[in-house]
Design a protein around this motif. Structure first.
Motif, PDB file in Angstrom:
ATOM      1  N   SER A  71      35.715  36.788  33.067  1.00 35.31           N
ATOM      2  CA  SER A  71      36.753  36.303  32.164  1.00 35.31           C
ATOM      3  C   SER A  71      38.126  36.875  32.508  1.00 35.31           C
ATOM      4  N   ASN A  72      38.153  37.903  33.358  1.00 38.61           N
ATOM      5  CA  ASN A  72      39.452  38.449  33.767  1.00 38.61           C
ATOM      6  C   ASN A  72      39.278  39.210  35.081  1.00 38.61           C
ATOM      7  N   SER A  73      40.405  39.572  35.674  1.00 41.17           N
ATOM      8  CA  SER A  73      40.333  40.176  37.003  1.00 41.17           C
ATOM      9  C   SER A  73      39.769  41.592  36.951  1.00 41.17           C
ATOM     10  N   ILE A  74      39.898  42.261  35.811  1.00 40.89           N
ATOM     11  CA  ILE A  74      39.332  43.604  35.704  1.00 40.89           C
ATOM     12  C   ILE A  74      37.813  43.534  35.805  1.00 40.89           C
ATOM     13  N   ALA A 118      42.841  33.165  29.546  1.00 41.45           N
ATOM     14  CA  ALA A 118      43.013  31.884  30.213  1.00 41.45           C
ATOM     15  C   ALA A 118      42.605  31.951  31.682  1.00 41.45           C
ATOM     16  N   GLN A 119      42.446  33.166  32.174  1.00 42.26           N
ATOM     17  CA  GLN A 119      42.055  33.308  33.570  1.00 42.26           C
ATOM     18  C   GLN A 119      40.543  33.363  33.648  1.00 42.26           C
ATOM     19  N   GLN A 120      40.028  32.646  34.601  1.00 43.82           N
ATOM     20  CA  GLN A 120      38.609  32.759  34.847  1.00 43.82           C
ATOM     21  C   GLN A 120      38.413  32.881  36.348  1.00 43.82           C
ATOM     22  N   ILE A 121      37.677  33.888  36.724  1.00 43.09           N
ATOM     23  CA  ILE A 121      37.525  34.187  38.141  1.00 43.09           C
ATOM     24  C   ILE A 121      36.078  33.998  38.535  1.00 43.09           C
ATOM     25  N   ARG A 122      35.899  33.244  39.573  1.00 44.34           N
ATOM     26  CA  ARG A 122      34.535  32.981  40.044  1.00 44.34           C
ATOM     27  C   ARG A 122      34.186  33.970  41.144  1.00 44.34           C
TER      28      ARG A 122
END
Ligand SMILES: [Zn+2]
Length: 102
Positions: free
Chosen positions: A11-14, A48-52
Motif C-alpha cells: 500500500s506504500n513504498s515503506i 493512493a500509491q500502490q506498489i506491485r
C-alpha cells in the motif's frame, strides 16, 4: 528466462521496501512497479500509491511462503500503555512510543 510474476501489492513504498528487503535476504530478486509515484508523494495521499512487488517465476513458491510468515508477524498489536491498536510492523506504539510487551 527470468520472467517476473506479481507476488504482492504494497500500500506504500515503506511497506514495499520492507518486503523487498526481507525477500532479498532470502536470495530472492524483487522488482518494484509503481514506485515512481513516490516522487509525487508530497501531493498524493500515501494510500493512493500502490506498489506491485514482482519476483522471478522460479522463486514464487518460496516467496509466497515468506509472505505468509510475514503477514503472520504483521498481526496488529495493542499498546499496553495507551491501548491504541498498532500495525504489526510498528516497533513502537505510534501514539505514545511504548514498546510492545510480548
Ligand atoms: Zn501507546
Amino acid at each position: 528466462m527470468d520472467s517476473y510474476v506479481e507476488l504482492f501489492r504494497a500500500s506504500n513504498s515503506i511497506e514495499a521496501n520492507a518486503v523487498k528487503g526481507m525477500l532479498e535476504q532470502q536470495g530472492i530478486l524483487v522488482r518494484l512497479l509503481g514506485e515512481a509515484l513516490g516522487g509525487a508523494a508530497g501531493e498524493l495521499p500515501v494510500d493512493a500509491q500502490q506498489i506491485r512487488l514482482l519476483v522471478q517465476r522460479c522463486h514464487i513458491t518460496k516467496a509466497q511462503q515468506i509472505m505468509v510468515r510475514y503477514q503472520q508477524t504483521m498481526a496488529p498489536w495493542q499498546c499496553v500503555d495507551c491501548h491504541e491498536q498498532n500495525d504489526g510492523h510498528f516497533e513502537l506504539c505510534w501514539n505514545c512510543g511504548s514498546e510492545p510487551v510480548n
